[in-house]
Motif scaffolding. Structure first.
Motif, short mmCIF file in Angstrom:
data_model
loop_
_atom_site.label_atom_id
_atom_site.label_comp_id
_atom_site.label_asym_id
_atom_site.label_seq_id
_atom_site.Cartn_x
_atom_site.Cartn_y
_atom_site.Cartn_z
N GLU A 88 -6.37 12.83 2.89
CA GLU A 88 -5.65 12.01 3.88
C GLU A 88 -6.57 10.94 4.45
O GLU A 88 -6.19 9.78 4.59
N ARG A 89 -7.81 11.35 4.79
CA ARG A 89 -8.75 10.40 5.36
C ARG A 89 -9.08 9.31 4.35
O ARG A 89 -9.20 8.14 4.70
N ALA A 92 -7.36 18.77 1.64
CA ALA A 92 -6.17 17.98 2.00
C ALA A 92 -6.53 16.96 3.08
O ALA A 92 -6.12 15.80 3.03
N GLY A 93 -7.33 17.41 4.06
CA GLY A 93 -7.73 16.51 5.15
C GLY A 93 -8.57 15.35 4.63
O GLY A 93 -8.40 14.22 5.06
N ARG A 145 -6.67 19.44 12.91
CA ARG A 145 -7.44 20.68 12.82
C ARG A 145 -6.56 21.93 12.84
O ARG A 145 -7.05 23.04 12.70
N GLY A 197 -14.87 21.63 12.83
CA GLY A 197 -13.69 21.36 13.66
C GLY A 197 -12.59 22.37 13.42
O GLY A 197 -11.95 22.85 14.37
N LEU A 198 -12.37 22.70 12.14
CA LEU A 198 -11.33 23.69 11.81
C LEU A 198 -11.67 25.05 12.41
O LEU A 198 -10.81 25.73 12.99
N ASP A 209 -10.92 6.82 11.09
CA ASP A 209 -10.40 6.68 9.74
C ASP A 209 -10.49 5.26 9.20
O ASP A 209 -9.98 4.97 8.13
N GLN A 210 -11.09 4.34 9.96
CA GLN A 210 -11.16 2.96 9.47
C GLN A 210 -12.59 2.43 9.42
O GLN A 210 -12.80 1.26 9.12
N ILE A 211 -13.54 3.29 9.74
CA ILE A 211 -14.95 2.88 9.68
C ILE A 211 -15.45 3.04 8.25
O ILE A 211 -15.34 4.13 7.68
N VAL A 212 -16.04 1.97 7.68
CA VAL A 212 -16.48 2.01 6.29
C VAL A 212 -17.99 2.21 6.19
O VAL A 212 -18.46 3.00 5.38
N LEU A 227 -3.85 22.31 10.89
CA LEU A 227 -3.01 22.32 9.70
C LEU A 227 -3.72 23.07 8.58
O LEU A 227 -4.46 22.47 7.79
N VAL A 228 -3.52 24.39 8.51
CA VAL A 228 -4.21 25.16 7.48
C VAL A 228 -3.26 25.96 6.59
O VAL A 228 -3.67 26.54 5.61
N LEU A 264 -7.16 8.09 2.05
CA LEU A 264 -6.05 7.14 2.01
C LEU A 264 -6.09 6.19 3.20
O LEU A 264 -5.88 4.98 3.05
N SER A 265 -6.34 6.76 4.38
CA SER A 265 -6.40 5.91 5.59
C SER A 265 -7.51 4.88 5.46
O SER A 265 -7.35 3.71 5.83
N LEU A 266 -8.66 5.32 4.93
CA LEU A 266 -9.80 4.42 4.78
C LEU A 266 -9.48 3.31 3.77
O LEU A 266 -9.78 2.14 4.00
N ARG A 276 1.66 19.06 6.90
CA ARG A 276 1.14 17.71 6.64
C ARG A 276 2.25 16.70 6.35
O ARG A 276 1.99 15.51 6.25
N PHE A 285 0.82 -1.21 0.00
CA PHE A 285 0.00 0.00 0.00
C PHE A 285 0.85 1.26 0.00
O PHE A 285 0.50 2.25 -0.63
N SER A 288 -8.88 24.64 1.09
CA SER A 288 -7.69 23.86 0.77
C SER A 288 -7.34 22.87 1.90
O SER A 288 -7.17 21.67 1.62
N PRO A 289 -7.24 23.32 3.18
CA PRO A 289 -7.00 22.32 4.23
C PRO A 289 -8.10 21.28 4.35
O PRO A 289 -7.82 20.13 4.69
N LEU A 324 -7.27 21.43 21.05
CA LEU A 324 -8.21 20.31 20.92
C LEU A 324 -7.46 19.01 20.67
O LEU A 324 -6.25 19.02 20.39
#
Lengths: 447, 232
Positions: B183-184, B179-180, A327, B152-153, A95-98, A329-330, B186-188, A367, A58, B175-176, A322
């Motif tokens: 990322e999510r 990007a978020g 949250r 959340g942001l 991030d792993q719930i489908v 990273l902008v 890819l994780s999924l 990121r 992966f 944009s963030p 938080l």
């Protein structure tokens, strides 16, 4: 014969300068619980992904050496082929719930593996029963707390009845009782378990063996009974309880909550009639089980929520960190990210980055930072505001003991300048940093 | 009712709205879909309803200026390069209203699909193209997920002492947010692969059989399309 084996394993991610794992050799016997320790970025998650076959399939990159699961070479088998023999639970349950409903989510893996249709529902129910979450069966996943989601993810893995269970910091969102229950369950499930942890204490009780990783290399592979002595001698921050802080004289009241109540849904109060005073110069730790309203109190104190009843008096400026560092990273550069909170002052931003141990990452994209570095970047974005009230929500989630000690020292150093409220499950950290611990497990005592 | 017949009903209403020639007929279909959408919780439906309303109104405003139709001018404006003479006729307004209502009906049907239908059951019901159905189900969840991420942001910005007010400041969060969500995604995808997704020989948990209501709904869906094509 070993169930899983890594031989001379080296992994370098695409674009990385140094390897994430270097010449790692490790064998896991059937039914064994192996605890994987190591600081942030030491390669724990990469090793778990290598045993799941996700590295290299992966993630790509350079892969040397060999990993075998039940005799299957992971270079020749895709992760989907290994699924069932191996089951993984990753760090962030969201991030792993489908799917959208708990029963179907737990059944998803079984359906993928081609389990006989008549067995799917009973096995999904058994998985949920094993983690004490059968009452969640018909609930939408969107309504679950972080701890409940974590249990659903574990149930999804257990329902597959795997030979090898891979758990990546599974207790990071759980209170101590929940964490112990999960580890006990993992130890009793019958599968071999490889579990990475940042909190060695409860996990050591259940582990058969401990592997300590540092800079991608194995520096310890020993029976659990010998580990505590090794850690005490070589990595004392991992086992020593830090001394309690010296109580400093407290100053004026910065924040006062009087009879504060709040509910997200009418008729279901999350916090009810809370009394709390926060003084300049003191650090208060707010502890309690999952779902007792700690985060809500933090948001009320910082002025992010308005109480339904009672009053919140705040004298000065508040800043709140938080739980989710994503949250924060902008911007495109780390120093600009921090400077955003400081009116664009890049010099102050760089000082704040250095204070949290991120000197030199100024030009890097936020990121591109590791999860541990993101946590610290997020901390820098609130520390740079020089608030009168600093509120931190679970600041040690995913943070290794060495870094925790540094964070405690940083908070103590600047404690006289402000009032600090730390929401945490981490009893050791609370004891190391706080002048006062307020537990929501008992009734909140007026102060 | 099962998700399949419910989806067929929504698709039939969309087809009828697109086939119907009378503005009042399309308005009635849009109104029916609006009533369906109002069953969703107010906090969740707001974004979809506002999005649908803005799109439909936008189409209603733009259509008369880009369409050349009819001989009963209500207003004649200047000559604009590329577009030519700007004018608004009665026929263009009627056409704009019809198309705006059609777009509104499509938007409301999507809102009902996203807000009220059980996407897991749709996935289970899909006898073919399961990957596509799963991709659509996950994409549908993107809207509420992005909404939650945006909240959340904004909350994190407020925690840093920054207020996010005004369109420009909010636009900077796009944009963030993107990007978020990448990322999510890819994780999924990683988690799905680790759980055996894509392996041949997939099975499904047993599903309850079709009820009378399901059969009636499916027959009704076919009838609605026919009525839309022939009489509305």
């Amino acid at each position: 014969m070993a169930l899983a084996r890594a031989q001379g394993l080296s992994v370098t991610y695409p674009g990385a300068r140094s390897p994430a794992l270097e010449d790692v050799s490790l064998a896991i016997e059937p039914g064994e619980l192996v605890l994987l320790l190591g600081s942030s970025g030491s390669g724990k998650s990469t090793l778990l992904r290598a045993f799941a076959g996700l590295v290299p399939h992966f993630h790509g990159g350079r892969f040397a050496g060999r990993v075998e699961i039940a005799g299957l070479d992971t270079r020749r088998r895709r992760p989907a082929d290994l699924a069932g023999t191996v089951a993984s639970v990753f760090q962030d349950p969201e991030d792993q719930i489908v799917l959208t409903q708990v029963a179907r989510e737990v059944a998803f893996g079984l359906e993928n593996l081609g389990a006989p249709p008549a067995e799917i529902v009973p096995r999904a129910e058994r998985g949920l029963e094993a983690v004490g979450a059968v009452h969640l069966l018909d609930r939408p996943v969107a309504e679950l707390s972080g701890g409940e989601l974590q249990r659903v993810c574990l149930a999804s893995a257990l329902a597959l009845e795997p030979a090898l269970l891979l758990l990546d910091e599974p207790t990071s969102q759980l209170d101590p009782a929940g964490a112990e229950a999960l580890l006990e369950l993992a130890a009793a499930c019958g599968a071999a378990v490889l579990v990475s942890e940042q909190r060695p204490r409860p996990a050591l009780e259940y582990a058969d063996r401990v592997v300590f990783l540092e800079h991608g290399r194995v520096v310890l592979d020993a029976p659990a009974a010998e580990t505590e002595g090794w850690l005490a001698a070589h990595r004392p921050a991992w086992v020593d309880d830090p001394p309690p802080p010296e109580r400093a004289p407290v100053g004026d009241v910065v924040c006062r909550l009087r009879g504060v109540s709040f509910a997200y849904r009418r008729g279901l109060p999350v916090v009810d009639c809370v009394e709390l005073e926060l003084h300049r110069g003191e650090i208060v730790a707010l502890t309690g089980r999952n779902g007792t309203g700690k985060t809500t109190i933090a948001k009320l104190a910082a002025g992010l929520l308005e109480p339904l009843d009672g009053t919140v008096e705040l004298r000065g400026r508040a800043a709140l960190l938080l739980q989710d560092p994503g949250r924060y990273l902008v911007r495109e550069r780390s120093d600009e990210e921090v400077a955003l909170s400081a009116g664009g002052d890049l010099e102050r931003a760089r000082r704040s980055l250095a204070a949290v141990g991120l000197a030199g990452v100024d030009a890097r994209h936020p990121r591109d930072l590791s999860s541990g570095e993101r946590e610290r970047l997020a901390l820098a974005t609130v520390l740079v505001t020089e608030p009168d009230l600093l509120v931190l929500d679970e600041p040690t989630r995913g943070v290794d003991p060495q870094r925790k000690a540094e964070l405690a020292a940083e908070l103590r150093l600047h404690a006289p300048e402000r009032a600090t409220l730390v929401v945490t499950h981490d009893r050791t950290f609370a004891a190391a940093v706080a002048d006062r611990i307020v537990s929501l497990d008992r009734e909140l005592v007026p102060v | 009712m099962r998700a399949g017949p419910a989806l067929a009903g929504l698709a039939a209403l969309v087809a009828a709205a697109l086939l119907a020639r009378h503005t009042l007929s399309v308005a009635a279909i849009a109104a029916a879909l609006l009533v369906v959408c109002l069953r969703a919780p107010a906090s969740r439906r707001r974004l979809y309803l506002v999005g649908t309303l803005v799109s439909a109104l936008g189409l209603f405003v733009i259509t008369p200026f880009v369409e050349t139709l009819g001989s009963h001018p209500l207003w004649t404006g200047p000559i604009v390069p590329v577009l030519g003479q700007l004018d608004v006729t009665r026929e263009e307004l009627a056409s704009a209203a019809l198309n705006a209502l059609r777009l509104g009906a499509v938007g409301l049907a999507f809102a009902a699909y996203a807000l009220l239908l059980d996407h897991d059951r749709l996935l289970q019901a899909a006898g073919f193209a399961r990957r596509s159905v799963l991709a659509v189900a996950l994409a549908t969840r993107l809207v509420p997920t992005l909404e939650r991420d945006a909240a959340g942001l904004v909350e994190a910005m407020r925690g840093r002492g920054l207020e996010v007010a005004g369109v420009r400041r909010r636009a900077r969060l796009l944009s963030p947010l993107l990007a978020g969500s990448l990322e999510r995604g890819l994780s999924l995808a990683e988690a799905m692969e680790a759980r055996g997704y894509g392996r041949p020989g997939r099975t499904s948990a047993p599903r309850p059989g079709w009820t009378v209501l399901d059969r009636v709904a499916l027959a009704g869906a076919v009838a609605v399309v026919a009525i839309g094509a022939l009489w509305l």
